[in-house]
Structures are given as structure tokens and as C-alpha cells.
Design a protein around this motif. Structure first.
Motif, PDB file in Angstrom:
ATOM      1  N   HIS A 328      -0.835  -1.877   1.404  1.00 15.48           N
ATOM      2  CA  HIS A 328      -1.865  -2.673   0.892  1.00 15.48           C
ATOM      3  C   HIS A 328      -1.365  -2.806   2.797  1.00 15.48           C
ATOM      4  CE1 HIS A 328       2.272  -5.122   0.994  1.00 15.48           C
ATOM      5  NE2 HIS A 328       1.661  -6.113   1.952  1.00 15.48           N
ATOM      6  N   THR A 329      -0.506  -2.348   3.294  1.00 16.66           N
ATOM      7  CA  THR A 329      -0.637  -2.544   4.965  1.00 16.66           C
ATOM      8  C   THR A 329      -0.973  -1.548   5.340  1.00 16.66           C
ATOM      9  OG1 THR A 329       1.837  -3.985   5.172  1.00 16.66           O
ATOM     10  CG2 THR A 329       0.771  -2.755   7.023  1.00 16.66           C
ATOM     11  N   VAL A 330      -1.528  -0.716   5.074  1.00 10.72           N
ATOM     12  CA  VAL A 330      -1.811   0.989   6.039  1.00 10.72           C
ATOM     13  C   VAL A 330      -3.583   1.126   5.233  1.00 10.72           C
ATOM     14  CG1 VAL A 330      -1.683   3.209   5.333  1.00 10.72           C
ATOM     15  CG2 VAL A 330       0.655   2.472   5.195  1.00 10.72           C
ATOM     16  N   THR A 331      -3.757   0.659   4.124  1.00 13.36           N
ATOM     17  CA  THR A 331      -4.792   0.338   3.807  1.00 13.36           C
ATOM     18  C   THR A 331      -5.569  -0.500   4.211  1.00 13.36           C
ATOM     19  OG1 THR A 331      -4.345   0.799   1.286  1.00 13.36           O
ATOM     20  CG2 THR A 331      -6.478  -0.596   1.798  1.00 13.36           C
ATOM     21  N   MET A 332      -5.044  -1.982   4.808  1.00 11.57           N
ATOM     22  CA  MET A 332      -5.891  -2.932   5.647  1.00 11.57           C
ATOM     23  C   MET A 332      -6.159  -2.539   7.003  1.00 11.57           C
ATOM     24  SD  MET A 332      -4.329  -6.830   4.056  1.00 11.57           S
ATOM     25  CE  MET A 332      -3.357  -7.176   3.643  1.00 11.57           C
TER      26      MET A 332
END
Length: 359
Positions: A328-332
Motif C-alpha cells: 500500500h505504501t508503494v501504491t500511494m
């Protein structure tokens, strides 16, 4: 610029979001009941090399989360385009007329591209969930066959622009039009293949949905600023349906876009970039896509000529995941990069005094 055109476009975007939201739960149930997911996780890349680290990170999700949810995006868009076209034929009210965004000059080709690319992707997804093709590489239509199908779409698009719309130039921001003659055809094909190669961005929950919602939103704004109201409405409808898809695709994803979503979106984005005469802004607006595609090219170069890998896994978002970044960190953070680069591209487009709309 006709400001009164803003309201119909926002109405279309809002309606596409809510209509897609209404039928997305039913689609999710259908995909889950039918077990429309991979029966075996990928163990090889397209180059035939083993991808043990990728398999370790994604095996469980690949074989338990259904794909093919990209139909939510292109079916909603196609229904809106055709639905409001026929509604405008029978209801002569001025506002209804403005909701009709299907036009030969602006939206015939992108709508055809969206449907054609999505149907190719749908066929690929069906083969994948049935276990057809090379299972080690994820199954589906062979890569070279997909390339051939994309080439056919690109040739049709190039013929439409060059032969039907007499397009023979590209716009250089703050300089003006550069006549390139028949070189327009190979340029169109190269750009479509380049964007097709960026389809690898669809690899983490919410990543592709968020990035493409930003991209189509920005190109819609560019089209509106250049008084291309039909293509602006088309982009708005896609963006609205993408946001509805994203509602169910953010971590943990209920379903995946699949090839039926990503193939249609990448090929359509190429057409939209040429229609808005903003193709030279693609390297800025679509920075995330080029980072992703470039990382794969660099990885293959490093392995072929230097005998080692540059990244732990390619594309780059999987490298960061393998380094320990939560998905989710990569995505955001990719959303942030996509938003900033798209905003820069939009500012350039709006500040450019040399642009005159071709359509």
C-alpha cells in the motif's frame, strides 16, 4: 472555451462513477462464484527466466483474487457513449444533447480502441482463468500474438488520423506545429506500443486504477481547455468508472483489473494523446508508466549484457516491494508521483499559447 460545457461533463463523470458503483458488487460476486482467478501463480517472466521472488510475494493473491474486473470500466463507458447517443436522438432537450459525446471527429476512434483493446484483454483473461497458454508465464494469449493484435489496432488508428483526419504534424509546446508528414504513422504505432508496454503497472492493489484515473482526468482537462468537449466528456466517463473500480480495488483488492482493463486503457490513452495533440506531454504526464516500462527494459539489458540483475524484481514497483516496502505504501507513493507529474503536464498544456485545436 465554453464554461457552460463544464456541468454536462461533471454530470457524466458523476453518473459513470455511481452507475459503475451500482453494478460493481454484482460483478464481484459473479467473478468470485466463477473462480475467475489464476489456477497457478507465474513462475517465469516473459523472457523465460525464473521469478521465484515474485512468486513468493504474490502466489496467494494471484490464485485467490478474481481478474477481468476491467469490464466494469469499458462496459460502463461504452454504455454511456451509446446510451446518450440514442437518448439524444429521441430527446431534443439542449442539456441531453450536451450529454451525447459520441462524435466522428473526436470519440469514434478512442471508443473503438477501448472496446477492441479490452476485448483482446478479455480473451486473454478467459484463457488465463481456464489455464490456457503458458501457465509458467501466467497463461493467456502468447505475447507475440498480443503484439500482433495491438499492431492491427495501431495501424487502424494511424490510418484514421493520417488518412481520414489529414493529421501530419505534432505539437511542440511553446513552439508550435512540426510537420512530419508520413512519419506520423510510425510515430503513432511506436507510441501505442510504448504505452502497451507500460501495462505492467497493473501489479499491485489500487496501483493501475489510481494512476489511470489521474491520467484520464488530466487529458480530459487538456481536451476541455482546447475546446474538445466530446473527448473531455469521454475521458471524464472513463475517470469516473475508474474511481468506482478503485473503490473495490484498493488494498485488499476485491478483484483485479486484468488484461481486459489494462489493454483497453493503455491503447486508448495513446489515441487520446494524439487527438488532443499532446503526445509530447506523455513523457511528463505519464512519468510513472515510463518508470515502470523502463525498469523492465533496463532489467533485461543488465541480465543480457552484464550477466546480473539491476533490480531485485522488475517492474520497479515489485523491486520496492521486495526491498520491504508495504504494497500500500508503494501504491500511494506512485499515486503521488503520478499526480505531481500529471499536474506539471497540465500546467504546460494550459500555459502554452501556441496550441490551436486540430478538431
Amino acid at each position: 472555451m465554453d464554461i457552460s460545457r463544464v456541468i454536462p461533463i461533471f454530470v457524466l463523470a458523476t453518473l459513470s462513477f455511481f452507475i459503475a458503483m451500482l453494478w460493481a458488487p454484482g460483478l464481484a460476486k459473479f467473478l468470485h462464484r466463477g473462480k475467475f482467478w489464476k489456477k497457478q501463480a507465474r513462475t517465469e517472466g516473459v523472457d523465460g527466466q525464473k521469478i521465484a521472488l515474485f512468486t513468493k510475494l504474490h502466489k496467494e493473491r494471484e490464485t485467490s483474487t478474481p481478474r477481468m474486473a476491467g469490464v466494469l470500466i469499458w462496459v460502463t463507458t461504452a454504455v454511456f457513449a451509446l446510451g446518450f447517443f440514442f437518448l439524444a436522438e429521441f430527446v431534443p432537450h439542449p442539456f441531453i444533447q450536451r450529454l451525447n459525446f459520441l462524435s466522428r471527429a473526436q470519440t469514434w476512434l478512442p471508443l473503438f480502441t477501448l472496446i477492441a483493446g479490452s476485448l483482446i484483454g478479455l480473451a486473454d483473461d478467459i484463457l488465463v482463468v481456464r489455464g490456457g497458454g503458458r501457465v509458467e508465464q501466467g497463461g493467456g494469449i502468447r505475447f507475440r500474438h498480443r503484439l500482433l493484435m495491438i499492431l492491427v489496432i495501431a495501424l487502424i488508428g494511424a490510418w484514421w488520423f493520417f488518412g481520414k483526419l489529414d493529421a501530419d504534424s505534432i505539437h511542440i509546446p511553446f513552439i508550435g506545429e512540426l510537420i512530419i508528414g508520413w512519419w506520423y504513422v510510425p510515430l503513432f504505432i511506436v507510441v501505442m506500443f510504448a504505452l502497451f508496454s507500460s501495462s505492467i503497472v497493473d501489479g499491485l492493489d489500487g496501483l493501475a486504477g489510481g494512476v489511470f484515473a489521474i491520467l484520464f482526468g488530466v487529458f480530459g482537462a487538456i481536451a476541455f481547455a482546447h475546446q474538445q468537449y466530446h473527448i473531455a466528456a469521454f475521458c471524464a466517463v472513463i475517470a469516473g468508472s475508474l474511481l468506482a473500480f478503485l473503490w473495490f480495488n484498493v488494498p485488499p483488492a476485491v478483484f483485479y483489473m486484468g488484461e481486459t482493463g489494462i489493454l483497453g486503457l493503455t491503447t486508448t490513452l495513446a489515441v487520446v494523446a494524439f487527438i488532443t495533440d499532446a503526445v509530447l506531454l506523455l513523457p511528463i504526464v505519464g512519468l510513472v508508466l515510463w518508470i515502470e516500462a523502463g525498469s523492465v527494459i533496463l532489467q533485461m539489458f543488465w541480465k543480457r549484457f552484464l550477466g546480473r540483475k539491476l533490480f531485485l524484481i522488475a517492474p520497479f514497483h515489485h523491486h520496492l516491494e521486495a526491498k520491504g516496502w508495504p504494497a500500500h505504501t508503494v501504491t500511494m507513493r506512485f499515486w503521488m508521483v503520478a499526480g505531481v507529474s500529471a499536474a506539471i503536464g497540465l500546467i504546460i498544456a494550459l500555459a502554452d499559447p501556441t496550441f490551436t485545436s486540430r478538431l
